[in-house]
Design a protein around this motif. Structure first.
Motif, PDB file in Angstrom:
ATOM      1  N   GLN A   1     -17.209   8.594   1.723  1.00 46.84           N
ATOM      2  CA  GLN A   1     -16.591   8.968   0.480  1.00 46.84           C
ATOM      3  C   GLN A   1     -15.223   8.726   0.445  1.00 46.84           C
ATOM      4  N   LEU A   2     -14.611   8.985   1.456  1.00 45.89           N
ATOM      5  CA  LEU A   2     -13.085   8.718   1.523  1.00 45.89           C
ATOM      6  C   LEU A   2     -12.602   7.410   2.078  1.00 45.89           C
ATOM      7  N   LEU A   3     -13.429   6.542   2.813  1.00 44.91           N
ATOM      8  CA  LEU A   3     -13.202   5.362   3.112  1.00 44.91           C
ATOM      9  C   LEU A   3     -12.097   4.396   2.367  1.00 44.91           C
ATOM     10  N   ALA A   4     -12.545   4.188   1.001  1.00 46.65           N
ATOM     11  CA  ALA A   4     -11.744   3.412   0.284  1.00 46.65           C
ATOM     12  C   ALA A   4     -10.090   3.967   0.157  1.00 46.65           C
ATOM     13  N   TYR A   5     -10.031   5.114   0.251  1.00 46.99           N
ATOM     14  CA  TYR A   5      -8.930   5.910   0.119  1.00 46.99           C
ATOM     15  C   TYR A   5      -8.024   5.692   1.372  1.00 46.99           C
ATOM     16  N   ASP A   6      -8.875   5.666   2.456  1.00 47.04           N
ATOM     17  CA  ASP A   6      -8.304   5.682   3.939  1.00 47.04           C
ATOM     18  C   ASP A   6      -7.861   4.223   3.956  1.00 47.04           C
ATOM     19  N   ILE A   7      -8.432   2.980   3.687  1.00 52.05           N
ATOM     20  CA  ILE A   7      -7.977   1.859   3.541  1.00 52.05           C
ATOM     21  C   ILE A   7      -6.775   1.673   2.803  1.00 52.05           C
ATOM     22  N   ARG A   8      -6.886   2.053   1.598  1.00 45.96           N
ATOM     23  CA  ARG A   8      -5.500   2.079   0.775  1.00 45.96           C
ATOM     24  C   ARG A   8      -4.251   2.590   1.318  1.00 45.96           C
ATOM     25  N   ALA A   9      -4.492   3.943   2.071  1.00 48.17           N
ATOM     26  CA  ALA A   9      -3.296   4.488   2.604  1.00 48.17           C
ATOM     27  C   ALA A   9      -3.051   3.556   3.819  1.00 48.17           C
ATOM     28  N   SER A  10      -3.852   3.066   4.497  1.00 54.93           N
ATOM     29  CA  SER A  10      -3.580   2.318   5.804  1.00 54.93           C
ATOM     30  C   SER A  10      -2.593   1.219   5.213  1.00 54.93           C
ATOM     31  N   ARG A  11      -3.162   0.511   4.033  1.00 59.11           N
ATOM     32  CA  ARG A  11      -2.301  -0.778   3.430  1.00 59.11           C
ATOM     33  C   ARG A  11      -0.899  -0.324   3.180  1.00 59.11           C
ATOM     34  N   ALA A  12      -0.652   0.960   2.568  1.00 59.47           N
ATOM     35  CA  ALA A  12       0.683   1.450   2.285  1.00 59.47           C
ATOM     36  C   ALA A  12       1.504   1.501   3.556  1.00 59.47           C
ATOM     37  N   HIS A  13       0.717   2.356   4.569  1.00 59.33           N
ATOM     38  CA  HIS A  13       1.511   2.464   6.011  1.00 59.33           C
ATOM     39  C   HIS A  13       2.075   1.296   6.606  1.00 59.33           C
ATOM     40  N   ALA A  14       1.040   0.080   6.412  1.00 62.27           N
ATOM     41  CA  ALA A  14       1.530  -1.102   6.858  1.00 62.27           C
ATOM     42  C   ALA A  14       2.597  -1.707   6.559  1.00 62.27           C
ATOM     43  N   GLU A  15       2.763  -1.588   5.094  1.00 68.01           N
ATOM     44  CA  GLU A  15       3.929  -2.122   4.297  1.00 68.01           C
ATOM     45  C   GLU A  15       5.083  -1.366   4.752  1.00 68.01           C
ATOM     46  N   GLY A  16       4.801   0.051   4.935  1.00 71.99           N
ATOM     47  CA  GLY A  16       5.872   0.926   5.286  1.00 71.99           C
ATOM     48  C   GLY A  16       6.491   0.356   6.807  1.00 71.99           C
ATOM     49  N   LEU A  17       5.749   0.065   7.843  1.00 67.73           N
ATOM     50  CA  LEU A  17       5.996  -0.202   9.287  1.00 67.73           C
ATOM     51  C   LEU A  17       6.833  -1.665   9.326  1.00 67.73           C
ATOM     52  N   CYS A  18       6.451  -2.448   8.130  1.00 65.45           N
ATOM     53  CA  CYS A  18       7.152  -3.876   8.090  1.00 65.45           C
ATOM     54  C   CYS A  18       8.585  -3.482   7.756  1.00 65.45           C
ATOM     55  N   ARG A  19       8.816  -2.485   6.670  1.00 62.75           N
ATOM     56  CA  ARG A  19      10.155  -2.207   6.496  1.00 62.75           C
ATOM     57  C   ARG A  19      10.955  -1.640   7.360  1.00 62.75           C
ATOM     58  N   VAL A  20      10.367  -1.126   8.471  1.00 58.84           N
ATOM     59  CA  VAL A  20      11.318  -0.575   9.464  1.00 58.84           C
ATOM     60  C   VAL A  20      11.038  -1.474  10.722  1.00 58.84           C
ATOM     61  N   GLY A  21      10.833  -2.706  10.786  1.00 58.65           N
ATOM     62  CA  GLY A  21      10.637  -3.527  11.818  1.00 58.65           C
ATOM     63  C   GLY A  21       9.741  -3.450  12.825  1.00 58.65           C
ATOM     64  N   ILE A  22       8.573  -2.694  12.504  1.00 64.31           N
ATOM     65  CA  ILE A  22       7.477  -2.569  13.568  1.00 64.31           C
ATOM     66  C   ILE A  22       6.600  -3.721  13.593  1.00 64.31           C
ATOM     67  N   LEU A  23       6.203  -4.078  12.257  1.00 65.91           N
ATOM     68  CA  LEU A  23       5.245  -5.235  11.849  1.00 65.91           C
ATOM     69  C   LEU A  23       6.039  -6.435  11.367  1.00 65.91           C
ATOM     70  N   THR A  24       5.971  -7.729  11.890  1.00 62.11           N
ATOM     71  CA  THR A  24       6.472  -9.041  11.305  1.00 62.11           C
ATOM     72  C   THR A  24       5.908  -9.100   9.903  1.00 62.11           C
TER      73      THR A  24
END
Length: 435
Positions: A37-60
């Motif tokens: 029941q929570l997986l879709a929300y977890d995926i959505r939050a993971s996407r936002a987290h990835a975008e945040g990691l790119c903003r601080v240079g962890i991800l290209t």
């Protein structure tokens, strides 16, 4: 003795440490099933987290693009049923990370940088709760809409009014409906207020102590549509259970009103009262007695509050804890999901049931006796200048030759909120403001 073996795929597994299968099964509990029941929300939050990691240079930028594409693909597979959480995974978090590593290798291994499963479950459940409360508010508004419409149509339809289950004063079906309309408007407003109260982003608090990265938590707050940041990393952990209880409190208020309404219907549908009927699809037959039609749906609606009360009790009992995260809190997930699943299902049935309710005016009128006009007589004497305590004594005795009718009683009920002055326009304005 069950075999001890490495727990492949566990996010926390250390090399050379074996995990007993029975212990792991107990630790995982129902998480794989519940997290569906929570997986879709977890995926959505993971996407936002990835975008945040790119903003601080962890991800290209290329790594971010690959991660987002795979998360979007996984989200689509979850939505259409091609991907289902099962016993291959410890929980939803491990399933997401395992998928990203399987497809993207080291890029997938970067997704968990700067976060913990603690803030991961917090943000997914917070997003889920926000949607559940929106559904709760909409359902309460739907109930109120039916009740308010019928209040306007049936304000002058006489219905006995009861206190202590004893005949009290002349009332009306419309006044009965208006009472439930305002009740469920209040419930809808409480759901909205609770949603605003818990609309705070815990992502980036990690395990409750922050991390050695300048995470842009304001960015993820905006990206996930939260109205504010949950500032303190420590409080993010303290709020688990607390926020769930507030959401359950809003749900429980609606279910309490449902319970009392269902009690009224249980009485009104009985042969002893006979004030109303329901179409056959809302009743069931007896397995033994051919003459019976039972209001089983009404009775189960009446009992539904117990599911929510039980969930609140379970979660309250878990919160006897010091600060910081404790695994005890894993057990808050099942009662929360169970309570909202059952409670919202019950409320979803109510508008159509109320719309189908059929009054039996002859039985309603027959239950109105002479004694129910006594208060009207007392008020009339008081209007004529008789001190109320004297009027009270005199009104207790019927006046010979006096003729009163339920309609006449209702027509004189001029105090605001009474049948002659119901102020339904004010309730309609509140209902419209709910959107």
């Amino acid at each position: 003795m069950a075999e001890s073996k490495p727990a492949g795929g566990l996010l926390w597994q250390k090399e050379g440490v074996a995990v007993d299968a029975r212990i792991q099964a107990f630790l995982a509990g129902e998480d794989v099933v519940l997290d569906r029941q929570l997986l879709a929300y977890d995926i959505r939050a993971s996407r936002a987290h990835a975008e945040g990691l790119c903003r601080v240079g962890i991800l290209t930028a290329d790594e971010l693009q690959a991660l987002c594409a795979e998360l979007d693909r996984l989200s689509e597979e979850v939505a259409d049923g091609r991907f289902v959480l099962d016993e291959r995974f410890e929980d939803g978090h491990s399933a997401i990370e395992a998928r990203l590593i399987e497809v993207l290798g080291d890029t997938g291994r970067k997704i968990h940088t700067g976060r913990s499963r603690n803030d991961q479950v917090l943000v997914a459940s917070r997003l889920w709760l926000r949607d559940q409360l929106a559904t709760l508010g909409a359902q309460c508004a739907a109930v109120a809409s039916v009740a308010l419409r019928r209040a306007g149509e049936e304000m002058q339809l006489p219905l006995p009014g009861y206190t202590h289950l004893q005949r009290a004063m002349v009332s009306s079906a419309g006044m009965w409906w208006a009472g439930w309309a305002e009740s469920f408007i209040d419930d809808a407003e409480l759901a909205a207020a609770s949603a605003r109260w818990l609309d705070a982003n815990p992502l980036g608090s990690a395990s409750g102590f922050g991390v050695n990265l300048p995470l842009d938590r304001d960015f993820t707050t905006e990206r996930l549509g939260f109205s504010r940041l949950q500032v303190s990393a420590t409080y993010a952990q303290l709020s688990r259970g607390k926020f769930e209880l507030q959401a359950l409190s809003a749900l429980s208020q609606a279910l309490l009103d449902l319970r009392r309404l269902a009690w009224d219907l249980s009485l009104f549908l009985s042969a002893e009262y006979g004030f109303c009927r329901l179409p056959n699809q809302y009743t069931t037959g007896s397995s033994l007695m051919p003459n019976k039609r039972n209001p089983d749906l009404v009775e189960l609606l009446r009992a539904s509050y117990g599911v929510v009360a039980g969930a609140r009790g379970e979660i309250e009992s878990l919160l006897s804890l010091p600060s910081g995260y404790h695994r005890d809190l894993q057990f808050s997930k099942a009662p929360l999901l169970r309570a909202f699943g059952h409670g919202l299902s019950a409320l979803d049935l109510l508008p159509a049931l109320l719309d189908a309710l059929q009054w039996q005016p002859e039985a309603m009128r027959a239950a109105i006796d002479e004694g129910m006009y006594a208060t009207d007589r007392a008020m009339q004497l008081a209007r004529d200048g008789v001190p109320f305590r004297e009027a009270y004594q005199r009104a207790a005795k019927p006046v010979e030759g006096e003729s009163r009718s339920p309609e006449g009683s209702l027509a004189e009920r001029s105090s605001p909120g009474g049948a002659a002055c119901p102020l339904l326009d004010r309730l309609q304005a509140r209902l419209a403001a709910l959107g």
